[in-house]
Design an enzyme around this catalytic site. Structure first.
Site, PDB file in Angstrom:
ATOM      1  N   LYS A  71       0.803  -1.234   0.000  1.00  6.82           N
ATOM      2  CA  LYS A  71       0.000   0.000   0.000  1.00  6.82           C
ATOM      3  C   LYS A  71       0.841   1.293   0.000  1.00  6.82           C
ATOM      4  O   LYS A  71       0.454   2.280  -0.617  1.00  6.82           O
ATOM      5  CB  LYS A  71      -0.965   0.001   1.187  1.00  6.82           C
ATOM      6  CG  LYS A  71      -2.135  -0.969   1.027  1.00  6.82           C
ATOM      7  CD  LYS A  71      -3.083  -0.842   2.202  1.00  6.82           C
ATOM      8  CE  LYS A  71      -4.332  -1.677   2.010  1.00  6.82           C
ATOM      9  NZ  LYS A  71      -5.317  -1.461   3.075  1.00  6.82           N
ATOM     10  N   ASP A 108     -10.169   3.162   2.343  1.00  8.15           N
ATOM     11  CA  ASP A 108     -10.427   2.433   3.601  1.00  8.15           C
ATOM     12  C   ASP A 108     -11.248   3.272   4.582  1.00  8.15           C
ATOM     13  O   ASP A 108     -12.214   2.791   5.178  1.00  8.15           O
ATOM     14  CB  ASP A 108      -9.110   1.995   4.255  1.00  8.15           C
ATOM     15  CG  ASP A 108      -8.466   0.835   3.524  1.00  8.15           C
ATOM     16  OD1 ASP A 108      -9.198   0.053   2.882  1.00  8.15           O
ATOM     17  OD2 ASP A 108      -7.229   0.714   3.581  1.00  8.15           O
TER      18      ASP A 108
END
Ligand code: ATR
Length: 279
Positions: A71, A108
């Site tokens: 990420k 997220d």
């Protein structure tokens, strides 16, 4: 399933990637909306990550989700990034744009907030303090989302206090760090309690916390979704609190990517939840 020569193609890059539910979620929506496209798992080692992303772009992919351990690298590799991805310092959604550039987003926190907004209709961000347990990558995204939503005070407790202090320092969020041992005292007048630790997950220790002094109106959420009803959620439900499980966060975080790659803002509903829970 429709798959023509003009199909839109995306996938999820991880190492490993076999545990990812994303192919199921996107596959469900592709079928539901009759879209000419596909979404595939892409196991890619850290050494190959950059080369693979550039190759996917060259091969006409629309983009990809990115999961552990890539990420941070995904954000670094992108040409442009959304404000929320920059603030979180990591990207889970790469969009290959028509001008050839790579846009990094992080959905997220968005997924967490959308899930909360839809599942806890009476909760309002600005009405009171929120308590967040844990200071890992998931906590980072959630803290940014809560601050952006207007939560006036966030009490952050983590076993390793230094990690919580680092987040409080780095993020533009109204965070007060609380000792892990004193986490229960933070609950007194809170309107939201969120567990972002791995405690309560199948195979892990339970989350030990006495919620007796917490207002019964406080919404309790857990990002753990295996099991769906964690020991924290069970306890909160018995106390009379509204509870929101972690599966919704996973499903909602997938929406912006799907929209960008396949052109439809998909719906999170009961049928999708049941389909993903099947296995
Ligand atoms: P993620 O990026 O998915 O959030 P992570 O970075 O591994 O995962 O973070 C896991 C979180 O669970 C951390 O806050 C961790 O606390 P530490 O920072 O002290 O490691 C927390 N956690 C894991 N096991 C724990 C335990 N037994 N007791 C308390 N907290 C625990």
């Amino acid at each position: 399933m429709i798959l023509s020569g003009k199909a839109s193609v995306a996938g999820v890059i991880g190492w490993p990637v076999g545990h990812s539910k994303s192919p199921k979620v996107h596959g469900y929506w592709l079928d539901k909306y009759n879209i000419d496209g596909t979404y595939i798992p892409l196991p890619v080692s850290p050494d190959d990550f950059e080369q693979v992303v550039l190759s996917l772009k060259a091969a006409g992919f629309k983009g990809a989700n990115v999961t552990v351990p890539h990420k941070e690298k995904a954000l670094a590799l992108a040409d442009v990034a959304t404000e929320r991805a920059r603030q979180i310092g990591a990207s889970n959604t790469l969009i290959f744009q028509e001008d050839g550039s790579i846009l990094a987003d992080n959905t997220d926190g968005y997924g967490f907030y959308e899930n909360l907004r839809q599942a806890a209709l009476d909760w309002k961000a600005e009405t009171g303090p929120a308590v967040v347990l844990g200071a890992g990558g998931a906590a980072r995204a959630i803290l940014v989302a809560l601050a952006q939503a207007g939560v006036p005070e966030i009490r952050l407790a983590n076993r390793t206090r230094a990690r919580a202090e680092k987040l409080a320092e780095e993020l533009d969020a109204p965070i007060t760090v609380v000792d892990w041992e004193k986490r229960e005292t933070a609950l007194a007048d809170c309107t939201l309690l969120t567990n972002t630790t791995t405690l309560g997950m199948s195979g892990q220790a339970l989350l030990e916390i006495d919620i007796f002094d917490m207002p019964k109106t406080a919404v309790v959420t857990d990002i753990v979704y295996t099991p769906l009803l964690t020991n924290l959620l069970e306890k909160a439900h018995a106390h009379g609190c509204p509870i929101v499980d972690g599966l919704g966060m996973l499903l909602h975080q997938a929406r912006p990517g799907f929209h960008a790659w396949f052109g439809t803002d998909p719906e999170v509903d009961k049928d999708l939840r049941a389909f993903v829970l099947e296995g």
